[in-house]
Design an enzyme around this catalytic site. Structure first.
Site: not given
Ligand code: NAD
Length: 489
Positions: A180, A255, A288, A385
């Protein structure tokens, strides 16, 4: 239409189910972050397309699994070679699609995608035979068997590299997959499906369903024919996916996001550390692993800030298609507003701008490399974040304080520690809670090493043998030894 041309490259846009490209129906538009140009209309899949893709993957599974690591390895090596042949094309499409730097895509990111495939093919050939444990009563054969159909859900910041990081081990282990791609940058993973067919990987082994996360992605996670869910993306999405998968007890690999500390001691090579801090702005900070919380020993803080400002000033902001550019655009207007919202709220809370602090004049989606000081540990900007070119700046006076600040968020993806004292480097690295700690370096890593996040940055580890622990069912076949007569368990 199931194909468009981008930068002279033909790019498939439909779902890939078996060997059929399926377009039509409701779709969503993909625009380039570089200049807002319309790139493609991509079909918006849902439960029906997911159903068809999982069925194709299930049909293809027995034959693919039976090929064994050697047979699969031949095809996967061909796939890796074809990716390397097409690096320039894939890199150009990725740059148009998500605004990442062409230089990085050509030199590192897309070649790493090829390596993700060849590395795991090689590892499977060498290691998937399992091991034999010679016990007193039994000979135990530990076998790594493919789990079945793996759902692979990928974010937009480096879709080709992160997608192949999942596709490589999943296929090498003998699984078939439904990918996806991210709706904000779906095109290079669409290309990967065609490349797999081109090298002779049988139809149904790699399927691609496009769509919105809450629709196509959620349908995939819920699907009873899926045996593994590997997800890379935000902590919030990961948490909701893990909850759904947990109801069916389907193993997940997560993750997730990060808020990694970048710890600089007074004895460090400050110039090298400053250069690396400035590199956290590359790809507009949409990385990230970025060390977004700078923690610097108070005695060198002023001097170090000047060095970081100077190093950052040397990074050209501009069009990511230009080889010289180092800081490109944010992905969408929505994301730019999100980044700007974080900065605005931090300033309202009392943060001070040490560098940048707002939108960049180069273009609509550009944001200045920004450093915010005078922040407390409980400020939103320190805790959450941002996923943009925004760093916070805090000082410490000793090692204990540095570690306490470093560990003072819910995340645990990565950390960087700069010091000339090797013992201290190891001491601080072991005290920091993180999946990866880099001492006097950043980003480099051997693919045999484990990768993942602690706390709210992830579940599980990938890389080397850890990927196979996830994508395989590990079975023990315990065979009675000749001389053994009894035993009931
Ligand atoms: P996101 O969580 O919004 O989306 C990631 C993927 O999940 C997309 O394909 C999306 O369509 C899909 N998705 C969204 N909702 C879903 C649902 N309910 N069910 C199933 N699928 C769903 O993340 P993003 O904005 O695309 O990516 C940025 C985030 O990814 C950041 O938090 C970043 O730190 C993280 N990230 C982590 C790593 C890592 O290795 N730890 C690497 C890259 C990015």
């Amino acid at each position: 239409m199931t194909q468009v041309e981008i930068a002279g490259v033909d790019v498939p846009t439909g779902h890939l189910i078996g060997d059929e490209r399926i377009g039509g129906g409701p779709g969503f538009a993909v625009h380039s972050p570089i200049d807002g140009a319309f790139l493609a209309e991509v079909p918006r899949g849902g439960a029906d397309e997911v159903d068809a893709a999982v069925a194709a993957a299930r049909d293809a599974f027995p034959t693919w699994a039976r090929l064994g690591p050697e047979g699969r390895g031949v095809l996967l090596d061909r796939l890796a070679a074809l990716i390397l042949e097409r690096v320039d094309e894939i890199a150009a499409v990725e740059t148009h699609d998500n605004g990442s730097l062409i230089i990085g895509n050509r030199r590192n990111v897309i070649p790493r995608g090829a390596r993700n495939i060849s590395f795991f093919a090689e590892w499977a050939r060498d290691r998937l035979g399992g091991e034999v444990i010679e016990g007193e009563a039994t000979r135990d054969h530990v076998r790594y068997e493919p789990a079945g159909v793996a759902a692979l859900i990928v974010p937009w910041n480096a879709p080709f590299m992160l997608g192949t990081w999942k596709v490589g081990p999943a296929l090498a282990a003998g699984n078939t997959v439904v990918v996806k791609p991210p709706e904000w940058a779906p095109l290079t993973l669409s290309m990967l499906g065609d490349l797999a067919l081109e090298v002779g990987i049988p139809p149904g082994v790699v399927n691609v369903v496009h769509g919105i996360g809450e629709e196509a992605g959620a349908a995939l996670v819920r699907h009873p024919g899926v045996d593994r869910v590997s997800f890379t993306g935000s902590t919030e999405t990961g948490s909701s996916i893990a909850e759904v998968a947990g109801r069916r007890l389907v193993p997940v690999s997560m993750e997730l996001g990060g808020k990694s500390p970048f710890v600089v001691f007074a004895d460090a090579d400050l110039q090298a550390a400053a250069r690396t801090v400035s590199r956290q702005f590359i790809n507009a900070g949409q990385v990230c692993l970025a060390g977004t919380r700078v923690l610097v020993e108070a005695s060198v803080a002023d001097e170090f800030l000047e060095m970081v400002r100077a190093e950052t000033g040397r990074l050209p902001v501009g069009d990511p298609r230009d080889e010289g550019t180092r800081i490109g655009p944010l992905i969408t207007p929505e994301h730019r507003d999100r980044v700007d919202g974080f900065v605005g709220r931090a300033l309202e809370q009392g943060a001070e701008v040490l560098l940048g602090g707002g939108r960049h004049p180069f273009g609509e989606l550009y944001y200045q490399p920004t450093i915010l000081g005078a922040v407390d540990q409980d400020f939103e900007i320190v805790q959450r974040e941002v996923f943009g070119p925004v760093l916070t700046w805090q000082t410490f006076t000793d090692e204990d304080e540095a570690v306490a600040l470093a560990n003072g968020t819910e995340y645990g993806l990565a950390a960087m520690v700069y010091t000339r004292d090797e013992d201290r480097g190891m001491r601080v690295a072991s005290a920091i809670v993180a999946g990866t700690v880099w001492v006097n370096c950043f980003f480099v890593r051997d693919l045999r090493a484990p990768f993942g996040g602690a706390r709210r940055s992830g579940i599980g580890r990938e890389g080397g043998t850890w990927s196979f622990d996830f994508y395989c069912d590990v079975k023990n076949v315990s065979v009675r030894r000749g001389s053994f007569e009894g035993g009931t368990s």
